[in-house]
Design a protein around this motif. Structure first.
Motif, PDB file in Angstrom:
ATOM      1  N   GLU A  59     -22.551  -3.639  81.027  1.00 23.87           N
ATOM      2  CA  GLU A  59     -22.524  -2.809  79.829  1.00 23.87           C
ATOM      3  C   GLU A  59     -21.285  -1.912  79.850  1.00 23.87           C
ATOM      4  O   GLU A  59     -20.659  -1.712  80.891  1.00 23.87           O
ATOM      5  N   LEU A  60     -20.914  -1.402  78.677  1.00 22.38           N
ATOM      6  CA  LEU A  60     -19.808  -0.452  78.611  1.00 22.38           C
ATOM      7  C   LEU A  60     -20.261   0.889  79.163  1.00 22.38           C
ATOM      8  O   LEU A  60     -21.339   1.384  78.819  1.00 22.38           O
ATOM      9  N   VAL A  61     -19.442   1.492  80.019  1.00 20.70           N
ATOM     10  CA  VAL A  61     -19.761   2.794  80.590  1.00 20.70           C
ATOM     11  C   VAL A  61     -18.531   3.689  80.517  1.00 20.70           C
ATOM     12  O   VAL A  61     -17.407   3.262  80.760  1.00 20.70           O
ATOM     13  N   GLY A  62     -18.764   4.938  80.144  1.00 22.71           N
ATOM     14  CA  GLY A  62     -17.664   5.885  80.038  1.00 22.71           C
ATOM     15  C   GLY A  62     -17.502   6.765  81.258  1.00 22.71           C
ATOM     16  O   GLY A  62     -16.509   7.476  81.394  1.00 22.71           O
ATOM     17  N   ASP A  63     -18.462   6.700  82.170  1.00 17.37           N
ATOM     18  CA  ASP A  63     -18.442   7.514  83.387  1.00 17.37           C
ATOM     19  C   ASP A  63     -19.481   6.908  84.330  1.00 17.37           C
ATOM     20  O   ASP A  63     -20.249   6.021  83.950  1.00 17.37           O
ATOM     21  N   ILE A  64     -19.502   7.378  85.563  1.00 14.51           N
ATOM     22  CA  ILE A  64     -20.486   6.904  86.529  1.00 14.51           C
ATOM     23  C   ILE A  64     -21.047   8.111  87.270  1.00 14.51           C
ATOM     24  O   ILE A  64     -20.293   8.912  87.850  1.00 14.51           O
ATOM     25  N   ALA A  65     -22.352   8.237  87.227  1.00 17.94           N
ATOM     26  CA  ALA A  65     -23.010   9.343  87.926  1.00 17.94           C
ATOM     27  C   ALA A  65     -22.814   9.200  89.434  1.00 17.94           C
ATOM     28  O   ALA A  65     -22.737   8.086  89.970  1.00 17.94           O
ATOM     29  N   ASP A  66     -22.720  10.324  90.128  1.00 20.09           N
ATOM     30  CA  ASP A  66     -22.511  10.285  91.574  1.00 20.09           C
ATOM     31  C   ASP A  66     -23.618   9.510  92.285  1.00 20.09           C
ATOM     32  O   ASP A  66     -23.365   8.778  93.259  1.00 20.09           O
ATOM     33  N   THR A 123     -11.794   2.878  72.342  1.00 18.76           N
ATOM     34  CA  THR A 123     -11.128   2.378  71.145  1.00 18.76           C
ATOM     35  C   THR A 123     -11.929   2.747  69.905  1.00 18.76           C
ATOM     36  O   THR A 123     -13.137   2.954  69.954  1.00 18.76           O
ATOM     37  N   ASN A 124     -11.205   2.805  68.797  1.00 20.72           N
ATOM     38  CA  ASN A 124     -11.810   3.052  67.495  1.00 20.72           C
ATOM     39  C   ASN A 124     -11.047   2.217  66.477  1.00 20.72           C
ATOM     40  O   ASN A 124      -9.860   2.450  66.239  1.00 20.72           O
ATOM     41  N   GLU A 125     -11.724   1.220  65.908  1.00 21.49           N
ATOM     42  CA  GLU A 125     -11.096   0.293  64.972  1.00 21.49           C
ATOM     43  C   GLU A 125      -9.794  -0.272  65.557  1.00 21.49           C
ATOM     44  O   GLU A 125      -8.755  -0.290  64.909  1.00 21.49           O
ATOM     45  N   TYR A 126      -9.879  -0.710  66.785  1.00 20.65           N
ATOM     46  CA  TYR A 126      -8.784  -1.369  67.503  1.00 20.65           C
ATOM     47  C   TYR A 126      -7.646  -0.414  67.877  1.00 20.65           C
ATOM     48  O   TYR A 126      -6.608  -0.860  68.358  1.00 20.65           O
ATOM     49  N   PHE A 127      -7.797   0.867  67.687  1.00 18.73           N
ATOM     50  CA  PHE A 127      -6.829   1.843  68.195  1.00 18.73           C
ATOM     51  C   PHE A 127      -7.359   2.406  69.503  1.00 18.73           C
ATOM     52  O   PHE A 127      -8.537   2.777  69.602  1.00 18.73           O
ATOM     53  N   VAL A 128      -6.510   2.494  70.514  1.00 20.62           N
ATOM     54  CA  VAL A 128      -6.894   3.152  71.762  1.00 20.62           C
ATOM     55  C   VAL A 128      -6.887   4.655  71.521  1.00 20.62           C
ATOM     56  O   VAL A 128      -5.896   5.209  71.046  1.00 20.62           O
ATOM     57  N   THR A 129      -7.998   5.304  71.848  1.00 21.38           N
ATOM     58  CA  THR A 129      -8.105   6.741  71.596  1.00 21.38           C
ATOM     59  C   THR A 129      -8.111   7.580  72.866  1.00 21.38           C
ATOM     60  O   THR A 129      -7.907   8.792  72.795  1.00 21.38           O
ATOM     61  N   GLY A 130      -8.344   6.963  74.020  1.00 23.34           N
ATOM     62  CA  GLY A 130      -8.367   7.726  75.254  1.00 23.34           C
ATOM     63  C   GLY A 130      -8.818   6.877  76.425  1.00 23.34           C
ATOM     64  O   GLY A 130      -9.113   5.687  76.283  1.00 23.34           O
ATOM     65  N   SER A 131      -8.862   7.499  77.584  1.00 20.97           N
ATOM     66  CA  SER A 131      -9.302   6.829  78.811  1.00 20.97           C
ATOM     67  C   SER A 131     -10.680   7.337  79.198  1.00 20.97           C
ATOM     68  O   SER A 131     -11.032   8.501  78.944  1.00 20.97           O
ATOM     69  N   THR A 132     -11.466   6.475  79.811  1.00 19.65           N
ATOM     70  CA  THR A 132     -12.749   6.900  80.361  1.00 19.65           C
ATOM     71  C   THR A 132     -12.557   7.435  81.776  1.00 19.65           C
ATOM     72  O   THR A 132     -11.451   7.376  82.332  1.00 19.65           O
ATOM     73  N   LYS A 133     -13.640   7.888  82.380  1.00 22.01           N
ATOM     74  CA  LYS A 133     -13.605   8.348  83.765  1.00 22.01           C
ATOM     75  C   LYS A 133     -14.020   7.254  84.739  1.00 22.01           C
ATOM     76  O   LYS A 133     -14.072   7.483  85.951  1.00 22.01           O
ATOM     77  N   THR A 134     -14.272   6.055  84.211  1.00 22.19           N
ATOM     78  CA  THR A 134     -14.886   5.014  85.024  1.00 22.19           C
ATOM     79  C   THR A 134     -13.998   4.576  86.185  1.00 22.19           C
ATOM     80  O   THR A 134     -14.433   4.557  87.342  1.00 22.19           O
ATOM     81  N   VAL A 135     -12.758   4.203  85.883  1.00 23.86           N
ATOM     82  CA  VAL A 135     -11.885   3.702  86.949  1.00 23.86           C
ATOM     83  C   VAL A 135     -11.587   4.792  87.984  1.00 23.86           C
ATOM     84  O   VAL A 135     -11.705   4.543  89.187  1.00 23.86           O
ATOM     85  N   PRO A 136     -11.190   6.001  87.576  1.00 22.80           N
ATOM     86  CA  PRO A 136     -10.963   7.043  88.599  1.00 22.80           C
ATOM     87  C   PRO A 136     -12.181   7.304  89.483  1.00 22.80           C
ATOM     88  O   PRO A 136     -12.038   7.500  90.697  1.00 22.80           O
TER      89      PRO A 136
END
Length: 758
Positions: A560-567, A590-603
């Motif tokens: 699933e899409l995740v914007g963050d990961i709990a400790d 993304t919003n209508e195919y525009f990138v709007t920001g980064s999530t915290k997932t990878v860091p």
């Protein structure tokens, strides 16, 4: 009220942020030091059609500024010249203003009807208005290509004169294209006089026209040392209004063209024809060589990242460019492009390099069902192509047949990518909500002999956009058992993907884990010094079971899409996995195919020393956000350089592998702008507030409850797959048959490499 200087300043700031640069960088020089098969021996030119018209409205201020910033240092800006009622030359891509501006929506302006090259044509024409009238009544440039975003149309891009383009963008070179001299003459306007006048105030590098008579008329006062004349060819069947000759006949007399022009501009198909029915390339013509022989330069047009191209290019615009600039026989002298960043990268970063050049980045390239962008998924040729294209890791999603044979296939449901629904097994269709919504014909209901007799078919993830993948090899491929796959991939890393294990154990008495463990052992992957093995699953209980038995790299798939990961979720993942696979949408918002920001997932994942692999990277332009400029390389580069992912999963491993070896990586401050990651959210910030799309709901974080799964039943409670395979009444397994390894012979590699160069 629109304030041009304020917009200009803000746009400059955002553009330079977009490319991490405040000053234009000097491009990498690797390819420029190489001999080219152009007429001059110099690298081909990049001509930016209307600026960067692939994103911004054609011929707008932003399009021209972005083209100069994002392209080779000697980029040429293209202007389609139209004349106003007061003889001002303006840059608008179409004779009919409504095809490139909002004029039809303004009540004050009325359409007219005029003959254009003998054809009665209705529309809004520049000859009916002065430049002041066009500017004083809110006539603005808009995106005329409906495939592209119109969200930037509300930025009030005024119509520019030729002088405005020079003053605003300070282009290294300027190309004026003049299409309708005869039309303007009918309205007592002189293109000839305009060219004479503008040539005294600005430096014009090239002037093109499809009218031979016009080029002959200006030849007498044009200085050939500073301005080159180019004869433009439209479609073959059209007629030059100044000579009444067809362009097909004119093309046969290049020597005659040389008397009034120094070059020709032709559509791509004049050089590399594409069969209109099959969409495969035909042999190249001799046009470039013939033109060079008589001293004519050749410029190729219609380079656009967001149109379907020949299957031979696998939706990779870099591959298409390379066939025109580096094919061992000829090179065009320039390309007319709506996406000059891609053209610049092709020339400066990718030309004159090979798939075996040293890697500049160590990001893993992991196949998605083999090279499934070019062959049916999980077939012998898909894996062979992924191997030859330089994939580091080949994947096998393991399915189980009724007789307990593990094999590689993209889905437990055989309907999407085989002909099973049109076979004698169509009656086996049923619904299993535990596996998927909707009916399917499932692998565990067919014996391996039956499954291997099916015809695999190409994936078509973007068929709703009428974009299809290479259909040529649908009937010349075969599926592989897990044993055949492992025996054919010695020396490469492998990722074994296991899904639905609890269901198969509970309802079918099939132990996927035992089958995989046994196959890996028989192929010696559990021996010291063996290639790396990854075991991937969305089910933590599967990975825990492998952790008990083996020392393979365990990869947790977050589906699933995740914007963050709990400790707490991170701690849980670390109990059973050392790597994680996430979707692209879990990296960038993304919003209508525009990138709007980064999530915290990878860091978050990397802070816990978990390797991060991201899926799925497609070449088709509709799979990419606008920010990535319809270019798979721009997308990959941003995920690698900005998000710092450890590996990417793709059905097009050649594109990813080519990226890792391009000469413009790791150049520090000398990195050219066209090989820098995009500024995340930079393009979205350029949208006028009045046309912003509605805000998106936040993506939820991954929590511990999403990760924890009930333990698998002990293997002793499940009938081993070998017992099922040999059970009375079961069809014999394929173990006694000769193993069909995917042999990467010199001859097959030669054929593959040759096909890639076409």
């Amino acid at each position: 009220m629109w304030k041009p200087r304020v917009l200009l300043r803000s746009f400059f700031l955002l553009q330079f942020l977009l490319l991490h640069s405040v000053l234009r960088q000097v491009s990498a020089q690797g390819s420029n030091a190489t001999t080219w098969n152009t007429l001059s021996g110099n690298p081909p030119l990049v001509i930016a059609r209307g600026g960067f018209s692939g994103i911004f409205p054609d011929s707008s201020e932003s399009a021209y500024l972005f083209a100069v910033t994002a392209s080779l240092k000697n980029v040429i800006l293209w202007c389609d010249v139209q004349l106003t009622k007061d003889s001002q030359g303006i840059c608008v891509p179409d004779l009919k203003l409504e095809n490139a501006t909002n004029i039809a929506q303004i009540a004050k302006y009325k359409s007219s009807t005029y003959p254009v090259n003998g054809v009665t044509t209705s529309g809004f024409f520049s000859v009916d208005y002065t430049l002041k009238e066009l500017r004083s009544n809110n006539v603005f440039l808009v995106q005329g290509n409906y495939v592209r975003t119109n969200r930037l149309d509300y930025n009030a891009f005024k119509i520019l004169s030729v002088n405005d383009v020079v003053e605003t963008a300070s282009p290294p070179g300027l190309w004026l294209n003049i299409q309708h001299d005869a039309f303007y003459t009918q309205h007592k306007l002189s293109m000839k006089n305009f060219v004479r006048s503008v040539s005294t105030t600005v430096n014009v590098s090239y002037i093109s026209s499809p009218e031979a008579g016009f080029l002959r008329s200006i030849r007498t006062f044009i200085n050939p040392k500073t301005t080159k004349l180019v004869f433009r060819f439209p479609k073959n069947e059209e007629v030059d209004p100044s000579t009444n000759q067809s362009y097909a006949s004119l093309l046969k007399n290049l020597t005659s063209i040389k008397t009034f022009a120094s070059g020709i501009l032709v559509p791509k198909g004049y050089i590399w024809p594409v069969d209109p029915k099959s969409h495969y390339l035909q042999p190249h013509t001799s046009l470039v060589s013939d033109a060079h022989t008589v001293g004519l330069e050749v410029f190729a047009s219609t380079f656009m990242n967001d149109i379907p191209i020949s299957y031979d290019y696998s939706y990779d615009p870099i591959a298409e460019h390379l066939s025109f600039i580096e094919n061992g026989n000829f090179s065009v002298d320039g390309v007319l492009s709506d996406f000059p960043l891609t053209s610049s990268a092709a020339i400066d970063c990718f030309a004159h390099m090979g798939l075996n050049d040293p890697k500049k980045v160590n990001t893993l390239v992991i196949s998605k069902y083999g090279a499934s962008g070019e062959y049916p998924p999980c077939t012998d040729l898909a894996y062979e192509k992924a191997f030859s294209d330089g994939a580091d890791v080949l994947d096998c999603p393991v399915q189980m047949s009724k007789d307990g044979i593990p094999f590689c296939f993209s889905s437990i449901d055989l309907i999407p990518n085989t002909n099973v629904a049109r076979s004698e097994f169509s009656s086996l269709s049923k619904s299993i909500p535990d596996i998927q919504s909707g009916d399917g014909i499932f692998a565990f209901d067919l014996y391996w002999n039956d499954i291997s007799s099916l015809t695999p078919s190409m994936l078509s993830p973007f068929s709703n956009f009428n974009l299809y993948r290479n259909p040529k090899f649908n009937e010349t491929v075969k599926l592989l058992t897990l044993s055949e796959f492992l025996n054919s991939t010695q020396g490469l890393g492998v990722v074994i993907i296991i899904e639905n294990a609890p269901y198969l154990a509970r309802t079918q008495n099939l132990s996927v884990i035992d089958a995989v463990t046994d196959s890996l052992s028989k192929a010696d992957y559990d021996k010291p010094g063996a290639s790396n093995v990854m075991i991937q699953s969305t089910d933590s209980s599967v990975l825990l079971k492998f952790k008990e038995k083996t020392k393979y790299e365990l990869v947790y798939m977050i589906d699933e899409l995740v914007g963050d990961i709990a400790d707490s979720a991170l701690s849980d993942i670390r109990r059973f996995a050392s790597s994680v696979v996430i979707k692209k949408g879990s990296v960038y918002l993304t919003n209508e195919y525009f990138v709007t920001g980064s999530t915290k997932t990878v860091p978050k994942l990397k802070s816990s020393n978990l390797s991060v692999y991201v899926q799925t990277f497609h070449n088709e332009y509709v799979s990419q956000s606008w920010d990535f400029l319809s270019d798979p390389i721009v997308q990959i580069n941003t995920f690698v350089q900005d998000a710092r992912i450890d590996g990417l999963i793709t059905g097009f491993p050649q594109t990813a592998n080519r990226y890792r070896r391009n000469r413009c990586l790791n150049l520090g401050n000398s990195t050219p702008n066209y090989m820098k990651p995009v500024e995340i959210g930079g393009l979205f910030q350029l949208i006028d507030k009045s046309s912003l799309p509605p805000a998106m709901a936040p993506i939820p974080p991954l929590i511990e409850a999403n990760v924890t799964e009930p333990p698998l039943a002990p293997s002793s409670e499940i009938v081993p797959s070998s017992s099922i395979a040999g059970a009375p009444g079961a069809q014999p397994t394929q173990n006694a048959q000769p193993k069909v390894a995917v042999c990467f012979t010199i001859s097959s590699l030669t054929v593959l490499v040759a096909s890639l160069l076409l």
